[in-house]
Write a protein that holds these residues in place. Sequence first.
Motif, PDB file in Angstrom:
ATOM      1  N   GLY A  27       0.880  -0.936   0.077  1.00 60.55           N
ATOM      2  CA  GLY A  27      -0.149   0.577  -0.298  1.00 60.55           C
ATOM      3  C   GLY A  27       0.891   1.336  -0.185  1.00 60.55           C
ATOM      4  N   PHE A  28       2.365   1.304  -0.298  1.00 57.20           N
ATOM      5  CA  PHE A  28       3.254   2.453  -0.311  1.00 57.20           C
ATOM      6  C   PHE A  28       3.024   3.269  -1.869  1.00 57.20           C
ATOM      7  CE2 PHE A  28       4.358   0.119   3.485  1.00 57.20           C
ATOM      8  CZ  PHE A  28       4.204   1.142   4.553  1.00 57.20           C
ATOM      9  N   ASP A  29       3.074   4.554  -1.909  1.00 52.25           N
ATOM     10  CA  ASP A  29       2.982   4.894  -2.923  1.00 52.25           C
ATOM     11  C   ASP A  29       4.030   5.824  -3.571  1.00 52.25           C
ATOM     12  OD1 ASP A  29       0.529   4.468  -3.698  1.00 52.25           O
ATOM     13  OD2 ASP A  29      -0.277   5.582  -2.353  1.00 52.25           O
ATOM     14  N   GLU A  30       4.763   5.391  -4.218  1.00 53.45           N
ATOM     15  CA  GLU A  30       6.067   5.833  -5.265  1.00 53.45           C
ATOM     16  C   GLU A  30       6.077   7.666  -5.326  1.00 53.45           C
ATOM     17  OE1 GLU A  30      10.644   4.611  -7.102  1.00 53.45           O
ATOM     18  OE2 GLU A  30       8.421   3.121  -7.224  1.00 53.45           O
ATOM     19  N   ILE A  31       7.046   8.199  -4.622  1.00 54.61           N
ATOM     20  CA  ILE A  31       6.876   9.705  -4.896  1.00 54.61           C
ATOM     21  C   ILE A  31       8.112  10.118  -5.564  1.00 54.61           C
ATOM     22  CG2 ILE A  31       5.409  10.518  -3.577  1.00 54.61           C
ATOM     23  CD1 ILE A  31       7.513  11.987  -1.695  1.00 54.61           C
ATOM     24  N   GLU A  32       8.926  11.112  -5.783  1.00 58.47           N
ATOM     25  CA  GLU A  32       9.974  11.545  -6.572  1.00 58.47           C
ATOM     26  C   GLU A  32      10.453  12.977  -6.213  1.00 58.47           C
ATOM     27  OE1 GLU A  32      12.579  12.417 -10.306  1.00 58.47           O
ATOM     28  OE2 GLU A  32      11.338  10.913 -10.372  1.00 58.47           O
ATOM     29  N   THR A  33      11.679  12.807  -5.307  1.00 58.79           N
ATOM     30  CA  THR A  33      12.192  14.744  -5.503  1.00 58.79           C
ATOM     31  C   THR A  33      13.315  14.992  -5.959  1.00 58.79           C
ATOM     32  OG1 THR A  33      13.124  13.647  -3.314  1.00 58.79           O
ATOM     33  CG2 THR A  33      10.460  14.419  -2.906  1.00 58.79           C
ATOM     34  N   PRO A  34      13.602  16.404  -6.596  1.00 64.85           N
ATOM     35  CA  PRO A  34      15.033  16.965  -6.681  1.00 64.85           C
ATOM     36  C   PRO A  34      15.921  16.417  -6.094  1.00 64.85           C
ATOM     37  CG  PRO A  34      13.312  18.809  -6.415  1.00 64.85           C
ATOM     38  CD  PRO A  34      12.916  17.516  -5.690  1.00 64.85           C
ATOM     39  N   VAL A  35      17.164  16.279  -6.445  1.00 62.62           N
ATOM     40  CA  VAL A  35      18.090  15.764  -5.680  1.00 62.62           C
ATOM     41  C   VAL A  35      18.847  16.823  -4.946  1.00 62.62           C
ATOM     42  CG1 VAL A  35      19.084  14.252  -7.783  1.00 62.62           C
ATOM     43  CG2 VAL A  35      19.802  16.271  -7.794  1.00 62.62           C
ATOM     44  N   MET A  36      18.395  17.834  -5.115  1.00 59.31           N
ATOM     45  CA  MET A  36      18.930  18.909  -4.514  1.00 59.31           C
ATOM     46  C   MET A  36      17.536  19.622  -3.829  1.00 59.31           C
ATOM     47  SD  MET A  36      21.871  21.297  -6.877  1.00 59.31           S
ATOM     48  CE  MET A  36      20.809  21.466  -8.349  1.00 59.31           C
ATOM     49  N   GLU A  37      18.300  20.043  -2.456  1.00 51.79           N
ATOM     50  CA  GLU A  37      17.425  20.990  -2.005  1.00 51.79           C
ATOM     51  C   GLU A  37      17.668  22.810  -1.328  1.00 51.79           C
ATOM     52  OE1 GLU A  37      14.870  20.316  -0.275  1.00 51.79           O
ATOM     53  OE2 GLU A  37      14.628  18.311  -1.258  1.00 51.79           O
ATOM     54  N   ASP A  38      17.130  23.776  -0.800  1.00 54.64           N
ATOM     55  CA  ASP A  38      17.758  24.585   0.330  1.00 54.64           C
ATOM     56  C   ASP A  38      19.024  24.333   1.349  1.00 54.64           C
ATOM     57  OD1 ASP A  38      16.282  26.175  -1.148  1.00 54.64           O
ATOM     58  OD2 ASP A  38      14.636  26.578  -0.591  1.00 54.64           O
TER      59      ASP A  38
END
Length: 424
Positions: A27-38
């Motif tokens: 029941g887990f849903d995959e997401i994607e985030t940028p390789v860089m953060e502030d």
Amino acid sequence: MRDFLPADKARRERVLRTIRDRYRVHGFDEIETPVMEDYDRLHAGIGGDNEKLAYNVLKRGLDAEAIRAAADDPASLTDLGLRYDLTVPLARFYASHRAELPSVFRAVQIAPVWRAERPQKGRYRQFLQCDIDVIGDATPGAEAELVIATLDTLDALGLEGGEVRINDRRLLDAMLETFGFPVDARAGVLITLDKLDKIGPDGVTAELRERGADEAAVTAVATHLAHLAAAGSAHALTASGIREALPGGMPDDVAADLVGIGEAVAAARGLDAGSGEVPLRFDPFLVRGMGYYTGTIFELAHPAVSYSLGGGGRYDGMIGRFLGQEVPAVGFSLGFERLVDLVPAGDDTAADAVVLVHDRNASVGDLLTLKSALIDRGARVRLEQRTKNLRALLERARADGFTAFATVGAGDRDAGTLEIKPLG
């Protein structure tokens, strides 16, 4: 940071497919985030020692004068950084998209992270993490879901026999208070206790004395470590097992939460919680170094190796830093680079993968016609021009995952007449 040859890449993708499939069915849903953060987000004091290992990105457009002016404050030269884990980006992601997400959000993130490590076996500067997190659920049921999904994934990878070591930061703090360590000294004490597996009880007490810790408190730690050694190192995640592993006066509600996790995992796996067969162990000196953990913490162990294959914990305070409102959260991360080396060998090839070895004078049109016909049948196909050393060509193809080959001469364009032979 490493390159991966085709065979290595195929093996990694096979393992990743299994991990993704098991997380999805739970029941887990995959997401994607940028390789860089502030930069400020990555250096907010919640990443522990990993903040010191972050790769920071120089501000664009700085001239020599600006760089010289910032010589005494290197942090002012950067505004971004490569992520050193996936938890900080997830917290920012949830704060940004909360209105679009369910009240209890079960997330999967599988992506590379970067740390300026000193390279050694099992430690890399770029590596893959496989995280599952439950956000919005403050009950022990969230921890139980993570543990069940993790153990199920380990079994699916052919690594039966793994177990999860569990503790709680609140119990650790209560123990340190009972032993007599003042509040301002406890962070350093935890750093030393985190080395217990590496330096042993004598090493821990010696290092605590070197740190200048109160002698009565050090003696209390040494006495309790000796008690645990005499009782045996494995403590069941049951009320009696936890009670035997802790000094008196520990918070009953925290221990009850841990017992509830054990009972839930046992029920899900069809086991008796008190049988000793449940793959959970209470470890009163499990620390985990991340500064953002606020409650339950866990590590994944396997008898094939002495090091952990993953870990995680509850980090209820992190999302509130970005959202301005407290949100409960807990996560479990698999150490993919360590895990993939343990997974038994499998078939990383396509069911039908054919190399067409063709003469130099074969028509490009005929070759592509043959290739398309075989692809339409479900095969993977590669074109290779015949070389003097045919054996070497075929050995390389086999190493790349191909299972069969056929020779193609000038004028051959009917896939039905090809003599396809296995690559032995």
